[in-house]
Write a protein that holds these residues in place. Structure first.
Motif, mmCIF file in Angstrom:
data_model
loop_
_atom_site.group_PDB
_atom_site.id
_atom_site.type_symbol
_atom_site.label_atom_id
_atom_site.label_comp_id
_atom_site.label_asym_id
_atom_site.label_seq_id
_atom_site.Cartn_x
_atom_site.Cartn_y
_atom_site.Cartn_z
ATOM 1 N N GLU A 258 75.759 27.652 34.250
ATOM 2 C CA GLU A 258 75.256 27.345 32.910
ATOM 3 C C GLU A 258 75.434 28.533 31.971
ATOM 4 N N SER A 259 75.210 29.741 32.478
ATOM 5 C CA SER A 259 75.344 30.926 31.623
ATOM 6 C C SER A 259 76.786 31.137 31.180
ATOM 7 N N LEU A 260 77.729 30.659 31.975
ATOM 8 C CA LEU A 260 79.144 30.824 31.645
ATOM 9 C C LEU A 260 79.687 29.676 30.802
ATOM 10 N N TYR A 261 79.331 28.435 31.172
ATOM 11 C CA TYR A 261 80.052 27.284 30.628
ATOM 12 C C TYR A 261 79.165 26.206 30.019
ATOM 13 N N GLY A 262 77.898 26.526 29.790
ATOM 14 C CA GLY A 262 77.044 25.569 29.108
ATOM 15 C C GLY A 262 76.156 24.785 30.045
ATOM 16 N N PRO A 263 75.257 23.975 29.489
ATOM 17 C CA PRO A 263 74.215 23.326 30.288
ATOM 18 C C PRO A 263 74.762 22.336 31.309
ATOM 19 N N TYR A 264 74.042 22.235 32.411
ATOM 20 C CA TYR A 264 74.295 21.199 33.415
ATOM 21 C C TYR A 264 73.791 19.878 32.835
ATOM 22 N N ARG A 265 74.628 18.862 32.769
ATOM 23 C CA ARG A 265 74.330 17.664 31.980
ATOM 24 C C ARG A 265 74.034 16.424 32.816
ATOM 25 N N TRP A 266 73.711 16.594 34.083
ATOM 26 C CA TRP A 266 73.611 15.437 34.960
ATOM 27 C C TRP A 266 72.206 15.214 35.523
ATOM 28 N N GLY A 267 71.204 15.927 35.015
ATOM 29 C CA GLY A 267 69.859 15.744 35.562
ATOM 30 C C GLY A 267 69.686 16.542 36.839
ATOM 31 N N ARG A 268 69.561 15.864 37.979
ATOM 32 C CA ARG A 268 69.409 16.537 39.262
ATOM 33 C C ARG A 268 70.777 16.926 39.828
ATOM 34 N N TYR A 269 70.743 17.957 40.705
ATOM 35 C CA TYR A 269 71.913 18.273 41.516
ATOM 36 C C TYR A 269 71.456 18.396 42.965
ATOM 37 N N ASP A 270 71.725 17.358 43.741
ATOM 38 C CA ASP A 270 71.331 17.335 45.147
ATOM 39 C C ASP A 270 72.558 17.334 46.048
ATOM 40 N N LEU A 271 72.340 17.729 47.294
ATOM 41 C CA LEU A 271 73.384 17.765 48.312
ATOM 42 C C LEU A 271 73.048 16.749 49.397
ATOM 43 N N LEU A 272 74.010 15.945 49.780
ATOM 44 C CA LEU A 272 73.853 15.036 50.914
ATOM 45 C C LEU A 272 74.706 15.570 52.059
ATOM 46 N N ILE A 273 74.052 15.962 53.144
ATOM 47 C CA ILE A 273 74.769 16.481 54.306
ATOM 48 C C ILE A 273 75.140 15.300 55.197
ATOM 49 N N LEU A 274 76.425 15.070 55.326
ATOM 50 C CA LEU A 274 76.928 13.921 56.066
ATOM 51 C C LEU A 274 77.182 14.275 57.530
ATOM 52 N N PRO A 275 77.413 13.287 58.370
ATOM 53 C CA PRO A 275 77.818 13.569 59.752
ATOM 54 C C PRO A 275 79.160 14.301 59.794
ATOM 55 N N PRO A 276 79.500 14.908 60.931
ATOM 56 C CA PRO A 276 80.740 15.698 61.030
ATOM 57 C C PRO A 276 82.014 14.892 60.813
ATOM 58 N N SER A 277 81.933 13.570 60.821
ATOM 59 C CA SER A 277 83.127 12.747 60.628
ATOM 60 C C SER A 277 83.596 12.713 59.183
ATOM 61 N N PHE A 278 82.822 13.219 58.240
ATOM 62 C CA PHE A 278 83.237 13.227 56.839
ATOM 63 C C PHE A 278 84.609 13.887 56.729
ATOM 64 N N PRO A 279 85.590 13.227 56.069
ATOM 65 C CA PRO A 279 86.971 13.718 56.134
ATOM 66 C C PRO A 279 87.280 14.928 55.273
#
Length: 622
Positions: A258-279
């Motif tokens: 944000e300090s470099l390129y402006g505000p984050y515009r998507w509300g939340r930022y979450d991570l979904l950790i998938l099983p190891p098969s994710f390609p």
């Protein structure tokens, strides 16, 4: 050089129809006639049938008043009914035709309308073999009790689970009602509520317009833990704590960007950790990045992948390549921003090491691909696979070009320029010509002596890397070079090398600098000193097992087999399959492994492995 300068001027002055790179040869859609502006999904998740079934309601915006057809992309969808209406009037059944299936692009769905309706509703069901969905039995999950399903829509796999205009040039908002078994939690690339009850009935809204490849869905035994007020981790209960610890710097990454390129515009930022098969390593689905567990190394040495997926919230998700010919606008920008995040949080030394490793990979890839595919502005290639553009040229040559501009103009000018690009093209799909015009007017015109037009076009349209490209060096890699040389030239035993403080980046560089093959006993010495065989670090395994196979160090094969059966990430496993496929004995071993691994592989990974093995089997005996 004058010819290149003339080419840039020509590109920036040609009529739009002559230089339009919005045209997408990988989609049947006709967005110049009509566009989807909103999508409403109502789907049931059936794990027994491995199927999504329900309706997709498309809100349309007509561009041609004479148009009476809506053409959509599909792949292996069973279409049972199509209806249309305007406003809140009664739905009217309309005619549709599903064309013969193309192996690469699926089937064109043509809906014939008597008038220009505002809405079209399609009743359909997916195939159990949908290329964009993976269905995992409970035994293939961490908990072992609940099945798991997740999507991968990029590049053109959204059409395998939703009938739509599957092109990055079309952006739309969406809502969804998803029904699952009561014990299953569903998530989408939308407004996931961390406090949502697990009850099998879920609703989602994505108010920002996105392209089809950012459509995403997942369902399984998923729980949430926060990292900050706007960021957190979704994962299976057995994984979530490790992930939260590994990725605890996510909020800091958001703040830096944000300090470099402006505000984050998507509300939340979450991570979904998938099983190891994710390609893939990660997928930048807005609001919910999909992440492979292979980057949970325990020492945060691989968290640049999180920086990369986050950076897409500006480059790719906010400003999107209009077609896959300009993939560098997504991935080159993102790889550059990723490196800036890494530098800000972990120091220039680490950022430089990551640049060097990625550029070594770029040079290796360029040795394997024809010159016409080594350019940033790819030509239209009718019938080609858009995933061919998902390589080091787009990622690393693109990032190198942006670093070149940064160094020539200085960060004090380049950072505001890049932010202005994101701000001025937010929630739009853009082309290389648009970027070149913006570069010329907003940066080059203000400092004409910094960069010539010929230099710009050498990056954009010439193969390879320009001779004037900036070099990045790493003092820590110089020490690795010295240690490797000491061992290769028998001045030191492997156990005597000073490696205690080495990071993953240094180990990768160490292994990539080894000879193509070595005597097996030399690998025994390395293995006894550093325990590469059986490593839990996928980046190291990706380099070690191919070297082991090429060097006939067959003691590594049992652990290699386990690695290939456990991990489905293409980047990590394909080099080992390639090394195995180079010999008749290795090919037989690889084929046996794949038969065991296939049930746990994503369709995208399976397709890659099957193509490799088929090509090797068709080649003359070795």
């Amino acid at each position: 050089m004058r010819c290149l300068s003339f080419l840039l001027a020509l590109l920036l002055t040609l009529p739009a129809t002559a230089q339009d790179r919005h045209a997408d040869e990988h989609s049947y859609a006709q967005p110049d006639q009509v566009r989807i502006r909103d999508l409403g999904l109502d789907l049931a998740v059936d794990f027994d049938k491995r199927q999504l079934a329900g309706t997709a309601t498309l809100q349309l915006e007509w561009a041609n008043e004479a148009a009476r057809e809506l053409v959509l992309d599909t792949r292996d969808l069973a279409i049972s009914k199509v209806e249309a209406r305007t406003g809140k009037r009664k739905w009217r059944e309309v005619e549709f035709a599903l064309a013969e299936r193309d192996e690469r692009f699926g089937s064109k769905l043509t809906i014939t309308l008597p008038r220009q309706y505002e809405q079209v509703r399609i009743a359909y069901a997916t195939s159990p073999q949908a290329s964009g969905l993976q269905w995992l039995a409970p035994s293939m999950t961490s908990g072992g009790k609940t099945p798991f399903m997740f999507s991968q829509s990029q590049a053109i796999h959204a059409r395998s689970w939703v009938p739509l205009q599957d092109t990055p040039s079309v952006r739309f908002t969406y809502t969804a009602c998803i029904r699952t078994p009561a014990e299953v939690m569903a998530l989408m690339s939308a407004d996931n509520d961390p406090a949502a009850p697990r009850d099998g009935d879920y609703t989602f809204t994505m108010p920002q317009a996105i392209p089809s490849y950012l459509m995403a869905i997942a369902a399984g035994d998923l729980v949430f833990k926060p990292i900050s007020g706007r960021a957190g981790v979704w994962a299976e209960p057995q994984v979530v704590d490790k992930a939260v610890k590994e990725f605890e710097d996510t909020e800091k990454m958001i703040a830096v960007t944000e300090s470099l390129y402006g505000p984050y515009r998507w509300g939340r930022y979450d991570l979904l950790i998938l099983p190891p098969s994710f390609p893939f390593g990660g997928m930048e689905n807005p609001r919910l990045s999909f992440i492979t567990p292979t980057v949970i190394a325990g020492d945060q040495s691989l968290v640049s992948l999180i920086a990369h997926e986050l950076a897409h919230s500006w480059s790719g998700n906010l400003v999107t390549n209009a077609s896959w010919k300009d993939m560098w606008l997504n991935e080159g920008f993102t790889s550059y921003v990723e490196n800036r995040i890494v530098e800000a949080l972990y120091g220039k030394e680490r950022a430089d090491m990551e640049f060097v490793n990625s550029r070594n990979g770029l040079k290796a890839e360029m040795a394997q691909i024809p010159p016409e595919q080594q350019v940033l502005m790819l030509p239209a290639r009718v019938g080609s696979d858009p995933e061919d553009a998902l390589g080091a040229i787009a990622y690393d040559k693109g990032a190198w070009f942006l670093q070149f501009l940064e160094l020539r103009f200085g960060r004090e000018a380049f950072d505001p320029f890049l932010r202005a690009w994101f701000d001025g093209h937010a929630f739009q799909s853009a082309t290389s010509e648009q970027f070149l015009a913006f570069l010329k007017s907003e940066l080059m015109a203000k400092n004409p002596s910094a960069v010539t037009e010929a230099e710009v076009m050498a990056w954009m349209t010439a193969p390879g890397i320009p001779d004037f490209a900036p070099a990045t060096e790493s003092p820590r890699f110089a020490a690795v070079d010295a240690a490797r040389a000491d061992w290769l030239e028998d001045r030191k035993a492997a156990r005597d090398l000073k490696t205690a403080a080495w990071t993953t980046q240094e180990w990768v560089y160490f292994l990539e600098g080894m000879p193509e093959t070595m005597a097996p006993e030399r690998l025994v010495e390395l293995d006894q000193a550093f325990r590469f065989t059986g490593t839990g670090n996928g980046e190291i395994a990706q380099r070690w097992y191919p070297l082991s196979e090429r060097s006939q160090y067959f003691e590594a094969r049992p652990a290699m087999s386990l690695f290939l059966r456990k991990i489905g990430r293409r980047k990590l496993i394909m080099p080992t399959y390639e090394a195995l496929a180079a010999t008749a004995d290795g090919l037989a071993f690889a084929s046996q492994i794949y038969l065991m691994a296939k049930p746990g592989y994503h369709p995208i990974t399976s397709a890659s492995v099957e193509a490799l093995l088929a090509k090797a089997k068709a080649a003359p005996a070795q």
